[in-house]
Design a protein around this motif. Structure first.
Motif, PDB file in Angstrom:
ATOM      1  N   MET A   1      39.846  43.177  40.274  1.00  0.00           N
ATOM      2  CA  MET A   1      40.977  43.831  40.946  1.00  0.00           C
ATOM      3  C   MET A   1      41.554  44.959  40.086  1.00  0.00           C
ATOM      4  N   ASN A   2      41.609  44.727  38.765  1.00  0.00           N
ATOM      5  CA  ASN A   2      42.148  45.768  37.892  1.00  0.00           C
ATOM      6  C   ASN A   2      41.235  46.990  37.829  1.00  0.00           C
TER       7      ASN A   2
ATOM      8  N   THR B   1      48.168  44.165  45.342  1.00  0.00           N
ATOM      9  CA  THR B   1      47.182  43.084  45.386  1.00  0.00           C
ATOM     10  C   THR B   1      47.868  41.871  45.976  1.00  0.00           C
TER      11      THR B   1
ATOM     12  N   ILE C   1      42.175  48.839  40.944  1.00  0.00           N
ATOM     13  CA  ILE C   1      43.458  49.534  40.787  1.00  0.00           C
ATOM     14  C   ILE C   1      43.267  50.795  39.946  1.00  0.00           C
TER      15      ILE C   1
ATOM     16  N   ASP D   1      44.106  35.953  43.165  1.00  0.00           N
ATOM     17  CA  ASP D   1      43.598  36.975  42.252  1.00  0.00           C
ATOM     18  C   ASP D   1      42.085  36.877  42.151  1.00  0.00           C
TER      19      ASP D   1
ATOM     20  N   THR E   1      45.294  40.376  37.922  1.00  0.00           N
ATOM     21  CA  THR E   1      45.768  41.650  38.445  1.00  0.00           C
ATOM     22  C   THR E   1      47.030  42.086  37.709  1.00  0.00           C
TER      23      THR E   1
ATOM     24  N   GLY F   1      38.987  41.754  48.079  1.00  0.00           N
ATOM     25  CA  GLY F   1      39.008  41.096  46.779  1.00  0.00           C
ATOM     26  C   GLY F   1      39.178  39.609  46.979  1.00  0.00           C
TER      27      GLY F   1
ATOM     28  N   THR G   1      50.440  38.984  42.017  1.00  0.00           N
ATOM     29  CA  THR G   1      50.166  38.711  43.422  1.00  0.00           C
ATOM     30  C   THR G   1      50.978  37.520  43.888  1.00  0.00           C
TER      31      THR G   1
END
Length: 323
Positions: free
Chosen positions: A16-17, A8, A20, A12, A66, A126, A70
């Motif tokens: 995003m998680n 990432t 992932i 943020d 994240t 993102g 990042t």
């Protein structure tokens, strides 16, 4: 293809998680090992990676930010830095990389692909700014927009109680997507976005007309553009035209954090699956996005070279509803 990496990069964004997690689960379902590259391009250059398995991504779908962290790395703006990143990809034995971020992330990925014969690269948008070409919505935008709407709702209570004018500044960088959609949903009276030139005199006149016909408050949603804090300047200029008590609220990074909404969790999950499947299909140098409800692949170069336009129909709707 046996092993892929996920990173990432840039700002943020909630969801995003979820992305992932979906990418890892899709990779594992296809017998691929997964390396989580920490701190974006900084970790890529340093080959700073950790194994990602089911345990590593368990109970993460609801988390903001994240888990891979990042950064924005100045070394990646140099060819030397990008060649170091390409060497690190080879050293880590990666057969493909999923990059979750915004147009800066994809600009860097395009330069990396041009500088070195590296493993396939697939991007996932993102960004709370929602300014990436090739997708209707970026991961994180819906959560940030809902944060802005909640703030508008809360501020309106105070604005109405004191018969006051409020300027509420949202993020969005050089794009007005956040301001436009939160302005519609929050019932704002005025909108200041970088895509349109603003006339302080005309805006002041419309605000005054609203109070004249019986409105007890007014809210102006301002996109930060390239000058965060610009709302204070706009408020001063409006005060020269209107004898109204006003206040400024700058939401700033409040919009970035917190649990992702349903929409961002679903979008992040869908695009995480699509990114890994794109690698398995042999795609490279592209970004997976959602356009008109369908998953699409857009060349990485287009994602940052082309300007994503505002939805003109939504702009028209705001104009009608703010009268």
């Amino acid at each position: 293809m046996k092993r892929i990496g996920i990173l990432t990069s840039g700002g943020d964004a909630p969801g995003m998680n979820a992305c992932i997690r979906a990418a890892v689960r899709t990779a594992l379902a296809n017998n691929l090992a997964v390396a989580g590259i920490r701190r974006g391009y900084t970790g890529l250059i340093a080959a700073d990676a950790v194994p990602l398995d089911r345990a590593a991504i368990r109970n993460t779908i609801h988390l903001g930010g994240t888990i891979l962290e990042t950064s924005r790395n100045p070394d990646f703006y140099t060819k030397e830095g990008r060649l170091r990143a390409a060497a690190a990809i080879e050293r880590m034995g990666l057969d493909g990389v999923v990059l979750i971020g915004g147009d800066g992330t994809f600009h860097g990925a395009s330069l990396l692909a041009a500088d070195a014969d590296t493993a396939p690269l697939v991007g996932v948008p993102g960004s709370i700014d929602n300014d990436v070409y090739g997708t209707d919505y970026c991961i994180g935008f819906d959560t940030a927009a809902n944060c802005a709407v909640e703030a508008i709702d809360r501020i309106r209570d105070t604005a109405r109680s004191h018969e006051r004018l409020f300027f509420l500044e949202v993020m969005g960088r050089t794009a007005g997507f956040l301001a436009l959609e939160s302005g519609i949903a929050g019932g704002a009276e005025e909108l200041v976005i970088p895509e349109e030139e603003v006339s302080i005199a005309r805006m002041s006149e419309r605000i005054q007309n609203g109070f004249t016909i019986g409105k007890k408050s007014a809210i102006v949603v301002v996109a930060e553009a390239e000058t965060p804090g610009i709302s204070f300047q706009i408020a001063r200029e409006v005060r020269e035209h209107l004898d109204l008590d006003s206040r400024v609220v700058v939401l700033g990074h409040l919009q970035r954090g917190g649990p992702p909404t349903l929409r961002d969790r679903v979008l992040g999950s869908a695009l995480g699956v699509a990114a890994v499947e794109a690698l398995l299909e042999g795609r490279s140098g592209c970004m997976v996005g959602e356009v008109g409800g369908a998953l699409m692949c857009t060349p990485l170069g287009e994602t940052w070279q082309k300007k994503k336009p505002l939805n003109e129909n939504l702009r028209r709707i705001f104009t009608i509803l703010s009268e």
